[in-house]
Every structure is written in structure tokens, then in C-alpha cells.
Motif scaffolding. Structure first.
Motif, PDB file in Angstrom:
ATOM      1  N   LYS A 198       0.820  -1.210   0.000  1.00 40.52           N
ATOM      2  CA  LYS A 198       0.000   0.000   0.000  1.00 40.52           C
ATOM      3  C   LYS A 198       0.856   1.264   0.000  1.00 40.52           C
ATOM      4  O   LYS A 198       0.536   2.233  -0.686  1.00 40.52           O
ATOM      5  N   GLU A 251      -6.537  -4.533  -0.484  1.00 46.46           N
ATOM      6  CA  GLU A 251      -6.043  -4.834   0.855  1.00 46.46           C
ATOM      7  C   GLU A 251      -6.543  -6.174   1.388  1.00 46.46           C
ATOM      8  O   GLU A 251      -6.031  -6.663   2.389  1.00 46.46           O
ATOM      9  N   ASN A 252      -7.545  -6.766   0.724  1.00 46.55           N
ATOM     10  CA  ASN A 252      -8.133  -8.021   1.206  1.00 46.55           C
ATOM     11  C   ASN A 252      -8.137  -9.117   0.139  1.00 46.55           C
ATOM     12  O   ASN A 252      -9.049  -9.941   0.098  1.00 46.55           O
TER      13      ASN A 252
END
Length: 127
Positions: free
Chosen positions: A24, A80-81
Motif C-alpha cells: 500500500k 487490501e483483502n
């Protein structure tokens, strides 16, 4: 794992069980086939396609991933998942089409990456 399908000059296969990492801080998504050796890289804008000595796609690195993939409906939450990433590779004549299939528990999205002109010197050197 690789599933194959060939129709005329069109060849298609899916590479499953890929490893992945989304950074990220640097907005970098890296998808790769574990235990593979990268022989060459082909850069298409922010997409870096990694190839082995036989010319098979073994990895994809995407710079500015969220910025670029948001155009295809990829959300930060999905990045992010991520739970699973597959690559669908389609070759026909001198073109390569890669579908990056990203899945979380809630959704799955597919992003196309196209490369024409496989007669380029780097691709010819690999054959």
C-alpha cells in the motif's frame, strides 16, 4: 496449476494458485508463480510482465496499482483483502492477452492487459 485450451491459432490457459503481495505504501501489486525463474521483463506502461526462458508468463507487477486498477472497478478494500489471484493467458497469432483475476471474500474482478507485436526482438529471442 495450469489449465489449457487450444482452438485454431488461439491458445488459452489459466494459471492458478499464484502468490501475491500488495504494498500500500508504494501502491505496488506483485503477482507471481512460486518457484519460477524470471528470464525477461516486458514493460507495458505501468504493467511489468515477467517471462520465463520458454516465454511463459510467470509474474505481473503493477506500479501505481490502485490508481490504475480503480479504472476497472478495483477498490482499495479489494486490494487490501485479496484472497486469490489467477492469470488467464490468451495467445493468438502475434498477440498476448492477460486477464488478471483478483478475488476477495466479497467480490472478484478481472483486468485485461494486452500486448501486440510478439514478433519483437525480445520475444523472438525467447523462442
Amino acid at each position: 496449476m495450469k489449465q489449457s485450451n487450444t482452438i485454431g491459432s488461439r491458445r488459452e490457459h489459466i494459471i492458478k494458485n499464484l502468490k501475491f503481495n500488495y504494498d500500500k505504501l508504494n501502491d505496488l501489486l506483485y503477482v507471481y508463480k512460486e518457484n519460477s525463474n524470471v528470464y525477461a521483463n516486458v514493460v507495458i506502461g505501468e504493467f511489468h510482465i515477467e517471462l520465463d526462458k520458454e516465454g511463459n508468463v510467470v509474474g505481473v507487477e503493477i506500479l501505481k496499482a490502485f490508481d490504475l486498477l480503480s479504472e476497472y472497478g478495483i477498490t482499495m478494500e479489494l486490494l487490501e483483502n485479496i484472497k486469490k489471484v489467477n492469470l488467464k493467458i490468451v495467445t493468438r497469432d502475434n498477440s498476448l492477452l492477460i486477464f488478471l483475476m483478483i478475488a476477495s471474500l466479497m467480490e472478484e474482478k478481472s483486468i485485461p492487459i494486452t500486448m501486440n507485436g510478439l514478433e519483437s526482438p525480445i520475444m523472438q529471442a525467447m523462442n
